[in-house]
Design an enzyme around this catalytic site. Structure first.
Site, PDB file in Angstrom:
ATOM      1  N   ASP A 274       0.858  -1.187   0.000  1.00 19.28           N
ATOM      2  CA  ASP A 274       0.000   0.000   0.000  1.00 19.28           C
ATOM      3  C   ASP A 274       0.891   1.232   0.000  1.00 19.28           C
ATOM      4  O   ASP A 274       2.041   1.177   0.423  1.00 19.28           O
ATOM      5  CB  ASP A 274      -0.924   0.010   1.218  1.00 19.28           C
ATOM      6  CG  ASP A 274      -1.907   1.181   1.175  1.00 19.28           C
ATOM      7  OD1 ASP A 274      -2.654   1.285   0.190  1.00 19.28           O
ATOM      8  OD2 ASP A 274      -1.920   1.996   2.106  1.00 19.28           O
ATOM      9  N   SER A 275       0.327   2.333  -0.463  1.00 21.23           N
ATOM     10  CA  SER A 275       1.081   3.584  -0.454  1.00 21.23           C
ATOM     11  C   SER A 275       1.313   4.076   0.967  1.00 21.23           C
ATOM     12  O   SER A 275       2.175   4.922   1.194  1.00 21.23           O
ATOM     13  CB  SER A 275       0.332   4.655  -1.255  1.00 21.23           C
ATOM     14  OG  SER A 275      -0.954   4.859  -0.703  1.00 21.23           O
TER      15      SER A 275
ATOM     16  N   TYR B  81      -0.621   8.598  -2.631  1.00 18.86           N
ATOM     17  CA  TYR B  81      -0.630   8.306  -4.055  1.00 18.86           C
ATOM     18  C   TYR B  81      -1.858   8.888  -4.746  1.00 18.86           C
ATOM     19  O   TYR B  81      -1.857   9.062  -5.964  1.00 18.86           O
ATOM     20  CB  TYR B  81      -0.653   6.786  -4.284  1.00 18.86           C
ATOM     21  CG  TYR B  81       0.670   6.083  -4.188  1.00 18.86           C
ATOM     22  CD1 TYR B  81       1.765   6.659  -3.546  1.00 18.86           C
ATOM     23  CD2 TYR B  81       0.832   4.816  -4.730  1.00 18.86           C
ATOM     24  CE1 TYR B  81       2.965   5.984  -3.446  1.00 18.86           C
ATOM     25  CE2 TYR B  81       2.025   4.139  -4.647  1.00 18.86           C
ATOM     26  CZ  TYR B  81       3.099   4.720  -4.002  1.00 18.86           C
ATOM     27  OH  TYR B  81       4.293   4.039  -3.920  1.00 18.86           O
ATOM     28  N   GLY B  82      -2.910   9.152  -3.981  1.00 16.74           N
ATOM     29  CA  GLY B  82      -4.197   9.506  -4.570  1.00 16.74           C
ATOM     30  C   GLY B  82      -4.194  10.746  -5.432  1.00 16.74           C
ATOM     31  O   GLY B  82      -5.046  10.903  -6.303  1.00 16.74           O
TER      32      GLY B  82
ATOM     33  N   CYS C  61      -4.247  -1.393  -2.170  1.00 19.41           N
ATOM     34  CA  CYS C  61      -4.356   0.056  -2.369  1.00 19.41           C
ATOM     35  C   CYS C  61      -5.208   0.272  -3.610  1.00 19.41           C
ATOM     36  O   CYS C  61      -4.870  -0.220  -4.693  1.00 19.41           O
ATOM     37  CB  CYS C  61      -2.967   0.658  -2.567  1.00 19.41           C
ATOM     38  SG  CYS C  61      -2.932   2.406  -3.030  1.00 19.41           S
ATOM     39  N   ASN C  62      -6.301   1.000  -3.471  1.00 15.53           N
ATOM     40  CA  ASN C  62      -7.182   1.245  -4.610  1.00 15.53           C
ATOM     41  C   ASN C  62      -6.509   2.086  -5.681  1.00 15.53           C
ATOM     42  O   ASN C  62      -6.687   1.856  -6.876  1.00 15.53           O
ATOM     43  CB  ASN C  62      -8.464   1.914  -4.137  1.00 15.53           C
ATOM     44  CG  ASN C  62      -9.429   0.941  -3.501  1.00 15.53           C
ATOM     45  OD1 ASN C  62     -10.270   0.347  -4.169  1.00 15.53           O
ATOM     46  ND2 ASN C  62      -9.292   0.746  -2.191  1.00 15.53           N
ATOM     47  N   THR C  63      -5.731   3.083  -5.275  1.00 18.44           N
ATOM     48  CA  THR C  63      -5.066   3.944  -6.256  1.00 18.44           C
ATOM     49  C   THR C  63      -4.063   3.154  -7.076  1.00 18.44           C
ATOM     50  O   THR C  63      -4.010   3.268  -8.307  1.00 18.44           O
ATOM     51  CB  THR C  63      -4.380   5.128  -5.561  1.00 18.44           C
ATOM     52  OG1 THR C  63      -5.350   5.866  -4.808  1.00 18.44           O
ATOM     53  CG2 THR C  63      -3.734   6.048  -6.575  1.00 18.44           C
TER      54      THR C  63
ATOM     55  N   GLU D 234      -5.259   9.654   9.048  1.00 14.73           N
ATOM     56  CA  GLU D 234      -3.827   9.641   9.326  1.00 14.73           C
ATOM     57  C   GLU D 234      -3.416  10.668  10.373  1.00 14.73           C
ATOM     58  O   GLU D 234      -2.335  10.564  10.952  1.00 14.73           O
ATOM     59  CB  GLU D 234      -3.044   9.823   8.029  1.00 14.73           C
ATOM     60  CG  GLU D 234      -3.257   8.673   7.070  1.00 14.73           C
ATOM     61  CD  GLU D 234      -2.112   8.466   6.105  1.00 14.73           C
ATOM     62  OE1 GLU D 234      -1.238   9.355   6.019  1.00 14.73           O
ATOM     63  OE2 GLU D 234      -2.095   7.407   5.443  1.00 14.73           O
TER      64      GLU D 234
ATOM     65  N   CYS E  69     -11.381   3.042  -0.686  1.00 12.40           N
ATOM     66  CA  CYS E  69     -10.068   3.420  -0.152  1.00 12.40           C
ATOM     67  C   CYS E  69      -9.899   2.651   1.143  1.00 12.40           C
ATOM     68  O   CYS E  69     -10.815   2.610   1.973  1.00 12.40           O
ATOM     69  CB  CYS E  69      -9.976   4.919   0.095  1.00 12.40           C
ATOM     70  SG  CYS E  69      -8.444   5.416   0.953  1.00 12.40           S
ATOM     71  N   THR E  70      -8.746   2.053   1.333  1.00 14.67           N
ATOM     72  CA  THR E  70      -8.559   1.171   2.478  1.00 14.67           C
ATOM     73  C   THR E  70      -8.419   1.915   3.801  1.00 14.67           C
ATOM     74  O   THR E  70      -8.376   1.288   4.863  1.00 14.67           O
ATOM     75  CB  THR E  70      -7.331   0.262   2.251  1.00 14.67           C
ATOM     76  OG1 THR E  70      -6.205   1.056   1.861  1.00 14.67           O
ATOM     77  CG2 THR E  70      -7.631  -0.756   1.155  1.00 14.67           C
ATOM     78  N   HIS E  71      -8.354   3.251   3.764  1.00 15.23           N
ATOM     79  CA  HIS E  71      -8.404   4.035   5.004  1.00 15.23           C
ATOM     80  C   HIS E  71      -9.829   4.136   5.552  1.00 15.23           C
ATOM     81  O   HIS E  71     -10.024   4.306   6.756  1.00 15.23           O
ATOM     82  CB  HIS E  71      -7.904   5.464   4.759  1.00 15.23           C
ATOM     83  CG  HIS E  71      -6.423   5.606   4.686  1.00 15.23           C
ATOM     84  ND1 HIS E  71      -5.680   5.096   3.655  1.00 15.23           N
ATOM     85  CD2 HIS E  71      -5.543   6.242   5.510  1.00 15.23           C
ATOM     86  CE1 HIS E  71      -4.412   5.402   3.838  1.00 15.23           C
ATOM     87  NE2 HIS E  71      -4.299   6.078   4.958  1.00 15.23           N
TER      88      HIS E  71
END
Length: 281
Positions: free
Chosen positions: A16-17, A48-49, A79-81, A165, A199-201
């Site tokens: 993941d980023s 990365y988004g 990571c979706n991006t 974050e 988004c994994t967040h």
């Protein structure tokens, strides 16, 4: 506390980023605990988004190559991006040219889309994601392949990742931004009955998302779906499954300060971890 646990060749790589892929890792380890894992977060170059396709592709390829060199025969882009902007190019252009073309890279978008037919009643799908994921229209394209009669409405939520974050996901201030984006999505299409958290967040905002989501709307989480999809993939590809080691261990790598990563990772996971710093590029 889960200390740094070096694993041998044959671990499943998860990239993941930043931190969000830890929610994918957690889903994988809950459903497939027997395997070894290496998690790599490129936190030093996140997010990365908002980056271009070319930069995301280059950064993701560097991370994939690092995990391959570490002995991972299989890498999950948690990571979706990265899945939206780099996966197809890596699969089609880079893997066939590598020393071991039998290694594989999988993403999180297609497994998520495949489940929609079991969930949606109206065929109207909403997607929350980073600006990069939404701009790529990757969900739109994948849905169109499998369910051409469905309607997809993507909506970028640029404030959601910073909220997570900066450890503000539980704050009262986060309610404003969650409520606002949900209202904007449903103003665009009131018939939406299924919303993908692309988004994994975003699972860390799940309590607030549920609070403001219209009643009856299904929320799609990627951790469990990715794990179920991987289990099915390994069942269909025993030649890959045999290459994986089964020690139940996990090693955590980051391109930023290892101590900072370890502290932040505890927000995403149910245990404290100890990470190791590495360099990419």
């Amino acid at each position: 506390m889960e200390t740094e646990n070096k694993v041998g060749k044959g671990a499943i790589g998860v990239f993941d980023s930043g931190y969000g892929g830890l929610t994918i890792l957690e889903g994988l380890r809950r459903q497939l605990p027997q395997y070894d894992y290496i998690y790599l977060g490129d936190n030093a170059r996140a997010p990365y988004g908002v980056r271009s396709f070319e930069i995301v592709y280059r950064f993701t390829l560097e991370a994939v190559q690092y995990l391959f060199d570490a002995g991972c025969p299989l890498v999950i882009l948690g990571c979706n991006t990265a899945s939206a902007k780099a996966l197809r190019s890596i699969q089609q252009n880079d893997l066939p040219k590598m020393e071991d073309p039998s290694r594989r890279v999988l993403g999180v978008i297609r497994p998520t889309v495949e489940r929609l037919g079991e969930i949606s009643r109206t065929g109207h799908i909403g997607v929350f994601g980073t600006p990069g994921t939404i701009a790529s229209q990757s969900y739109d394209m994948e849905v169109a392949k499998l369910y051409p009669e469905y309607t997809v409405t993507g909506h970028a939520c640029p404030m959601w990742v910073p909220l997570v974050e900066n450890r503000e996901a539980a704050s009262a201030g986060a309610d404003y931004f969650v409520k606002q984006e949900i209202e904007r999505l449903f103003a665009a299409d009131p018939q939406i009955d299924t919303v993908i958290l692309g988004c994994t967040h975003y699972p860390l905002l799940l309590n607030k998302i549920r609070r403001y989501m219209p009643k009856g709307v299904e929320i799609v989480l990627q951790g469990e779906i990715t794990a179920t999809s991987l289990a099915d993939y390994l069942n269909r590809h025993p030649e890959m499954e045999r290459r994986l080691t089964r020690g139940g261990g996990c090693e955590y790598l980051t391109t930023e300060n290892a101590e900072r990563f370890s502290g932040m990772a505890s927000v995403f996971l149910s245990t404290e971890i100890s990470a190791r710093h590495i360099q990419l590029g």
